[in-house]
Structure formats: C-alpha cells, structure tokens
Design a protein around this motif. Structure first.
Motif, PDB file in Angstrom:
ATOM      1  N   ASP A   1       9.258  16.313   7.343  1.00  0.00           N
ATOM      2  CA  ASP A   1       8.557  15.030   7.406  1.00  0.00           C
ATOM      3  C   ASP A   1       7.774  14.897   8.705  1.00  0.00           C
ATOM      4  O   ASP A   1       6.610  14.468   8.713  1.00  0.00           O
ATOM      5  N   THR A   2       8.405  15.245   9.824  1.00  0.00           N
ATOM      6  CA  THR A   2       7.709  15.110  11.106  1.00  0.00           C
ATOM      7  C   THR A   2       6.520  16.055  11.192  1.00  0.00           C
ATOM      8  O   THR A   2       5.545  15.764  11.897  1.00  0.00           O
ATOM      9  N   ALA A   3       6.587  17.174  10.454  1.00  0.00           N
ATOM     10  CA  ALA A   3       5.451  18.105  10.447  1.00  0.00           C
ATOM     11  C   ALA A   3       4.205  17.451   9.859  1.00  0.00           C
ATOM     12  O   ALA A   3       3.078  17.777  10.258  1.00  0.00           O
TER      13      ALA A   3
ATOM     14  N   VAL B   1      15.372   7.514   7.658  1.00  0.00           N
ATOM     15  CA  VAL B   1      16.767   7.383   8.072  1.00  0.00           C
ATOM     16  C   VAL B   1      16.907   7.616   9.574  1.00  0.00           C
ATOM     17  O   VAL B   1      17.549   6.844  10.289  1.00  0.00           O
ATOM     18  N   VAL B   2      16.306   8.690  10.069  1.00  0.00           N
ATOM     19  CA  VAL B   2      16.452   9.052  11.479  1.00  0.00           C
ATOM     20  C   VAL B   2      15.753   8.042  12.377  1.00  0.00           C
ATOM     21  O   VAL B   2      16.338   7.534  13.349  1.00  0.00           O
ATOM     22  N   HIS B   3      14.508   7.716  12.083  1.00  0.00           N
ATOM     23  CA  HIS B   3      13.748   6.831  12.958  1.00  0.00           C
ATOM     24  C   HIS B   3      14.200   5.382  12.873  1.00  0.00           C
ATOM     25  O   HIS B   3      13.862   4.578  13.747  1.00  0.00           O
ATOM     26  N   GLY B   4      14.970   5.051  11.860  1.00  0.00           N
ATOM     27  CA  GLY B   4      15.477   3.686  11.743  1.00  0.00           C
ATOM     28  C   GLY B   4      16.840   3.487  12.362  1.00  0.00           C
ATOM     29  O   GLY B   4      17.392   2.384  12.300  1.00  0.00           O
TER      30      GLY B   4
ATOM     31  N   TYR C   1       6.812   4.064   8.593  1.00  0.00           N
ATOM     32  CA  TYR C   1       7.034   3.007   7.604  1.00  0.00           C
ATOM     33  C   TYR C   1       5.759   2.314   7.133  1.00  0.00           C
ATOM     34  O   TYR C   1       5.782   1.626   6.120  1.00  0.00           O
ATOM     35  N   GLY C   2       4.676   2.455   7.885  1.00  0.00           N
ATOM     36  CA  GLY C   2       3.472   1.701   7.568  1.00  0.00           C
ATOM     37  C   GLY C   2       2.687   2.294   6.414  1.00  0.00           C
ATOM     38  O   GLY C   2       3.025   3.342   5.860  1.00  0.00           O
ATOM     39  N   THR C   3       1.624   1.600   6.041  1.00  0.00           N
ATOM     40  CA  THR C   3       0.772   2.116   4.971  1.00  0.00           C
ATOM     41  C   THR C   3       0.073   3.392   5.422  1.00  0.00           C
ATOM     42  O   THR C   3      -0.066   3.662   6.621  1.00  0.00           O
TER      43      THR C   3
ATOM     44  N   GLY D   1       0.820  -1.204   0.000  1.00  0.00           N
ATOM     45  CA  GLY D   1       0.000   0.000   0.000  1.00  0.00           C
ATOM     46  C   GLY D   1       0.851   1.249   0.000  1.00  0.00           C
ATOM     47  O   GLY D   1       2.058   1.216   0.269  1.00  0.00           O
ATOM     48  N   ALA D   2       0.220   2.372  -0.328  1.00  0.00           N
ATOM     49  CA  ALA D   2       0.914   3.657  -0.332  1.00  0.00           C
ATOM     50  C   ALA D   2       1.333   4.041   1.080  1.00  0.00           C
ATOM     51  O   ALA D   2       0.680   3.669   2.063  1.00  0.00           O
ATOM     52  N   ARG D   3       2.436   4.762   1.185  1.00  0.00           N
ATOM     53  CA  ARG D   3       2.968   5.226   2.462  1.00  0.00           C
ATOM     54  C   ARG D   3       2.955   6.749   2.524  1.00  0.00           C
ATOM     55  O   ARG D   3       2.939   7.426   1.493  1.00  0.00           O
ATOM     56  N   TRP D   4       2.964   7.297   3.740  1.00  0.00           N
ATOM     57  CA  TRP D   4       3.134   8.733   3.892  1.00  0.00           C
ATOM     58  C   TRP D   4       4.530   9.163   3.453  1.00  0.00           C
ATOM     59  O   TRP D   4       4.707  10.266   2.950  1.00  0.00           O
ATOM     60  N   PHE D   5       5.523   8.295   3.659  1.00  0.00           N
ATOM     61  CA  PHE D   5       6.906   8.652   3.376  1.00  0.00           C
ATOM     62  C   PHE D   5       7.561   7.585   2.516  1.00  0.00           C
ATOM     63  O   PHE D   5       7.542   6.397   2.860  1.00  0.00           O
ATOM     64  N   GLY D   6       8.153   8.016   1.415  1.00  0.00           N
ATOM     65  CA  GLY D   6       8.841   7.095   0.530  1.00  0.00           C
ATOM     66  C   GLY D   6      10.177   6.656   1.112  1.00  0.00           C
ATOM     67  O   GLY D   6      10.658   7.210   2.109  1.00  0.00           O
ATOM     68  N   PRO D   7      10.800   5.655   0.508  1.00  0.00           N
ATOM     69  CA  PRO D   7      12.038   5.087   1.042  1.00  0.00           C
ATOM     70  C   PRO D   7      13.207   6.059   1.069  1.00  0.00           C
ATOM     71  O   PRO D   7      14.181   5.818   1.784  1.00  0.00           O
ATOM     72  N   ASP D   8      13.116   7.168   0.335  1.00  0.00           N
ATOM     73  CA  ASP D   8      14.223   8.120   0.302  1.00  0.00           C
ATOM     74  C   ASP D   8      14.060   9.251   1.312  1.00  0.00           C
ATOM     75  O   ASP D   8      14.912  10.143   1.388  1.00  0.00           O
ATOM     76  N   ARG D   9      12.994   9.229   2.119  1.00  0.00           N
ATOM     77  CA  ARG D   9      12.719  10.348   3.014  1.00  0.00           C
ATOM     78  C   ARG D   9      13.596  10.301   4.265  1.00  0.00           C
ATOM     79  O   ARG D   9      13.916   9.237   4.799  1.00  0.00           O
TER      80      ARG D   9
END
Length: 284
Positions: free
Chosen positions: A172-174, A46-49, A100-102, A34-42
């Motif tokens: 992103d966090t906004a 990086v920070v939350h992982g 990371y979720g949908t 499914g679609a995500r709020w944030f793509g893999p390049d966001r």
C-alpha cells in the motif's frame, strides 16, 4: 469526570498533531464522497489509524537522519527547529489525506509535495549536491518511514497484523511512494528489508544528524510537566531502531532496562493515547 478528561486530552493531542482545525480537517478527509486510493479493508488504514504511529514517527525521523543528503535537506529547508509542530501537522495531514481521503485530494496532496521537493536543492557541508526530488533519496525516506511505522505497529498496535497483512501494508505504501517519485519501491516486507540494507553504505551520523537527534530526544518544544511523557515516547522510538542505527547515533542499548521499564511504559503511554483519541461512544 473521566469523559471530560478524555475529551480534553484527545483535543490537546489532535491540536498538536493536526493543527487547530483538526476535527474539521478530519471530517473533510473522511466524509468527502468519492473514490479512494485505499479501500476500508486495506492494511495501510489499520496501521496509519493506530496510536503506535506516535512512536513510529519519532523513530522514522531518527532513522531518516542517517542519510547525509536527506539530513542536509531537512536541516537547510524544513525549519524543523523553528516550527516543529507545523512540520508535524503538515506531515500528519499528508498521511491522512493519502490514506483516507478521496483519490483527487490524495493526488493534489502529492502534487503539492512534489512541487516543494522540486525546489529543495543545495549542497552538504562536505560539498555533496542534493535535490529532494531525487528518486534515490526519496526511496530512502520512504523505506525508513515504512519500516518504522510497520515496526511500531507490530510492537504497539492494538491489533497487530499477520505477515501477509504487513506485506500488504508495504504494498500500500508503495502506491503513495510511486506517486511521489520513488522508483520501484519495495512491495513486501522482505523487499523492504533488502532495500534498507542497500542504503547502508551511504549512511552515517553527520553533525546535523546528531543535532537532530538531540533535538528530538532531549530538547522537545514542550512544557516541562509533559516532557517525562514525551521522554517515554522517545525512548520507545529508540528501541525500534536497528542496532546499527543506534550505534551510528551513539544511542546506548541496555536490554534489561528496556525490557523491564521502557517497553512497558511505551505500551501504557500508547494505550492512553489510543483511549484519548478514540471517538466518544454514540448515544442513541
């Protein structure tokens, strides 16, 4: 032998942070299509992982405690003393789902949190009313959390971002903050710094804040053999706080000791956590 130690330590950390079904929850979050709020390049991914979140999370709790209304709500309604691990697991799951979720799962998680916030009302010991759904109060919690996660990643992250990357993280966090009800959250690092400064006149170390600080730094619900490791984590969380916040919480600043012992210990500890939580190498 070493892979066994790594697997055992990684499983232990995951259970503490994400609960007994951590691996199943992680798989569901990451693998559901499914679609995500944030793509893999966001930048938020990086920070939350990164394992630096362990330090950033403790630092955020200390900083957030300095708003009397936010701290009163936490003290009266969160149950952080009775169920600190449950609270940590709920928070980490929310961060994981929204990052990371949908999009559907992220919105559902936000809706659950907003529903809980709507019920949290009361008055401080000084008689000031609070409501956890107040956009201004939510704005403080968001700004303090974002600043601490960013600061921890900048100092301890495996791959620190450039200035544009950290501006992207704040933006992103906004997205999540607005969904939670924050009005006009900051969208770059400069705006984040200015927003924190705007809250300064409202901040003070109440007895509840000092009690939370003692709990976080000196009374963690951990077995005695593990406490020195947690102590290193907590000490590094303190070093991330602004000097004015440390002064309010009566946390001493000893630059020589911090530079020569605390920060190196933090890098070593975070590196060990990162090693333990890394997925095992694939055997093809």
């Amino acid at each position: 032998m070493l892979p066994d130690v790594r697997a055992h330590l990684g499983a232990l950390l995951l259970r503490r942070v994400a609960g007994p079904d951590a691996r199943a929850v992680r798989a569901r979050i990451h693998d559901t299509p499914g679609a995500r709020w944030f793509g893999p390049d966001r930048a938020i991914r990086v920070v939350h992982g990164d394992a630096s979140m362990f330090v950033g999370g403790v630092s955020a709790l200390l900083l957030q405690s300095l708003h009397p209304l936010a701290m009163a709500a936490v003290a009266a309604h969160s149950g952080y003393r009775g169920d600190p691990w449950g609270r940590l697991q709920r928070t980490s799951t929310f961060l994981a789902v929204t990052t990371y979720g949908t999009a559907a799962d992220a919105q559902a998680a936000v809706d659950r949190v907003r529903g809980m916030h709507e019920k949290v009302r009361g008055t401080t010991p000084d008689g000031e009313p609070y409501h956890a759904a107040d956009p201004h109060l939510l704005g403080w919690v968001h700004a303090a959390e974002t600043a601490c996660f960013l600061g921890a990643h900048e100092r301890y992250g495996a791959h620190p971002l450039d200035p544009a990357g950290y501006d992207g993280y704040v933006a992103d966090t906004a997205r999540v903050a607005e969904a939670l009800g924050v009005t006009d959250p900051p969208r770059d690092r400069r705006a984040l710094s200015e927003r924190l400064a705007e809250y300064r006149p409202e901040l003070r170390a109440t007895p509840e804040a000092r009690a939370a600080t003692r709990f976080l730094l000196f009374e963690p619900p951990l077995p005695l053999p593990v406490r020195p490791l947690y102590g290193a984590l907590a000490a590094n969380a303190v070093t991330l706080l602004p000097s004015w916040a440390r002064s309010l919480l009566r946390l001493p600043h000893v630059p020589l000791v911090e530079n020569l012992t605390v920060r190196p210990a933090g890098h070593l500890l975070i590196g060990t956590i990162r090693w333990a939580l890394a997925p095992p190498p694939r055997s093809d």
